[in-house]
Design an enzyme around this catalytic site. Structure first.
Site, PDB file in Angstrom:
ATOM      1  CG  ASN A   9      -1.792   1.169   1.369  1.00 57.26           C
ATOM      2  OD1 ASN A   9      -1.844   2.003   0.464  1.00 57.26           O
ATOM      3  ND2 ASN A   9      -2.507   1.280   2.479  1.00 57.26           N
ATOM      4  CE  LYS A  11      -0.360   3.119   4.838  1.00 58.37           C
ATOM      5  NZ  LYS A  11      -0.331   3.256   6.278  1.00 58.37           N
ATOM      6  CG  HIS A  96      -5.937   1.725   5.093  1.00 55.74           C
ATOM      7  ND1 HIS A  96      -5.541   2.661   6.017  1.00 55.74           N
ATOM      8  CD2 HIS A  96      -4.914   0.834   4.985  1.00 55.74           C
ATOM      9  CE1 HIS A  96      -4.304   2.356   6.431  1.00 55.74           C
ATOM     10  NE2 HIS A  96      -3.910   1.244   5.818  1.00 55.74           N
ATOM     11  CD  GLU A  98      -3.186   5.316   6.800  1.00 55.66           C
ATOM     12  OE1 GLU A  98      -3.090   5.263   5.566  1.00 55.66           O
ATOM     13  OE2 GLU A  98      -2.309   4.857   7.570  1.00 55.66           O
ATOM     14  CD  GLU A 168      -3.310  -2.376   7.540  1.00 58.05           C
ATOM     15  OE1 GLU A 168      -2.238  -2.547   6.995  1.00 58.05           O
ATOM     16  OE2 GLU A 168      -3.918  -1.286   7.519  1.00 58.05           O
ATOM     17  N   GLY A 174       1.966   2.191  11.277  1.00 56.75           N
ATOM     18  CA  GLY A 174       2.865   3.349  11.296  1.00 56.75           C
ATOM     19  C   GLY A 174       3.584   3.566  12.614  1.00 56.75           C
ATOM     20  CB  SER A 214       4.879  -1.879  12.128  1.00 53.64           C
ATOM     21  OG  SER A 214       4.358  -0.617  12.491  1.00 53.64           O
TER      22      SER A 214
HETATM   23  P1  13P Z   1       2.914   0.519   7.930  1.00 53.63           P
HETATM   24  O1  13P Z   1       3.464  -0.757   7.353  1.00 53.63           O
HETATM   25  O2  13P Z   1       3.640   1.742   7.493  1.00 53.63           O
HETATM   26  O3  13P Z   1       2.759   0.411   9.427  1.00 53.63           O
HETATM   27  O4  13P Z   1       1.442   0.708   7.337  1.00 53.63           O
HETATM   28  C1  13P Z   1       0.575  -0.358   7.416  1.00 53.63           C
HETATM   29  C2  13P Z   1      -0.606  -0.081   6.580  1.00 53.63           C
HETATM   30  O5  13P Z   1      -1.435   0.747   6.927  1.00 53.63           O
HETATM   31  C3  13P Z   1      -0.749  -0.803   5.305  1.00 53.63           C
HETATM   32  O6  13P Z   1      -2.018  -0.642   4.788  1.00 53.63           O
END
Ligand code: 13P
Length: 259
Positions: A9, A11, A96, A98, A168, A174, A214
């Site tokens: 991802n 992002k 997601h 976010e 997740e 993050g 992570s």
């Molecule tokens: P990170 O791997 O940066 O923690 O992000 C995870 C994520 O949100 C993948 O969709």
């Protein structure tokens, strides 16, 4: 045959076409002339760059990070599932954390998007997870159950098994804080139980479940095959294409050992 997924991802990163070209040249260089039998890498760039992600090496597919549940019409700023399908998108990340946080997406809205993805022959990768607060209050199971029951409400078995679920935990996204193998396995067991109750054991066994939050290649086994997960959803590390290809290799190796 054991099958794993690595979903990258990207992002809202990679800020120009030139950077995309660079990213793709590393990805192609690392993955070309290799043959992946047990793993698929799904790379999910921002919408704007999807058309640059064509002609990917064997074992690599492209995915989007969102879609809108309607086919076309007066929906300013949204992206139609038909547009994605017509651009060779095979997978789409939905719900997601976010998007739930910054885009106000609810489980009901995400459910509509899952159905739209399935209808247009794409595989939805649907994110679920508990907050830090829910975890501290020992409400993880309850939170996940509520999400799953709403997201899959009214689905037929054949619709359900088209969905990839990505667990997740919000506190692991993050943060560089990662749940233990035991904690992830507990969620795996819970999801299998919920899907068995909602559908049947066979369907529950067919629904692909990934871990995200992570993820790094250095502890891939601990968050995936050791926890009975079918792969990983990767955020920050997906900005390094060689890391994604390294993960593909590790899964391929792990699957080979299981045979
Ligand atoms: P990170 O791997 O940066 O923690 O992000 C995870 C994520 O949100 C993948 O969709």
């Amino acid at each position: 045959m054991r099958k794993f997924y690595v979903v990258g991802n990207l992002k809202m990163n990679i800020l120009s076409r030139e950077e995309v070209t660079q990213y793709l040249s590393v990805l192609k260089r690392e993955a070309e002339n290799k043959h992946y039998q047990h793993v698929t890498l799904v790379v999910c760039p921002p919408f704007l760059y999807l058309s640059q992600f064509d002609d990917l090496p064997q074992g690599i597919a492209k995915g989007a990070q969102n879609l809108f549940s309607e086919k076309s019409g007066a929906y300013t700023g949204e992206i139609s599932p038909v547009m994605l399908k017509n651009d060779n998108v095979e997978y789409v990340i939905l719900g997601h954390s976010e998007r739930r946080r910054y885009g106000g997406e609810t489980n009901e809205m995400i459910r509509g998007k899952i159905l739209a993805a399935i209808k247009h022959h794409m595989t939805p990768i649907v994110c679920i997870g508990e907050t830090e607060k829910e975890r501290r209050a020992e409400e993880t199971d309850r939170a996940l159950e509520l999400q799953i029951k709403t997201l899959f409400s009214g689905f037929s078995k054949s619709q359900a098994e088209r969905v990839i679920v990505a667990y997740e935990p919000l506190w692991a996204v993050g943060t560089d804080v990662v749940p233990t193998t035991g904690e992830i396995l507990q969620v795996r067991v819970l999801l299998r139980k919920l899907f068995t109750e909602m559908f049947d054991a066979e369907t529950a066994g067919r629904i692909v479940i990934l871990y995200g939050g992570s993820v790094k290649s250095s502890f891939l086994g601990a968050v995936s095959w050791e926890a009975e997960m079918d792969g990983v959803l990767v955020g920050r590390e997906s900005l390094f294409p060689y890391e994604l290809v390294k993960m593909m290799g590790l899964f391929e190796e792990a699957a080979g050992k299981e045979l």
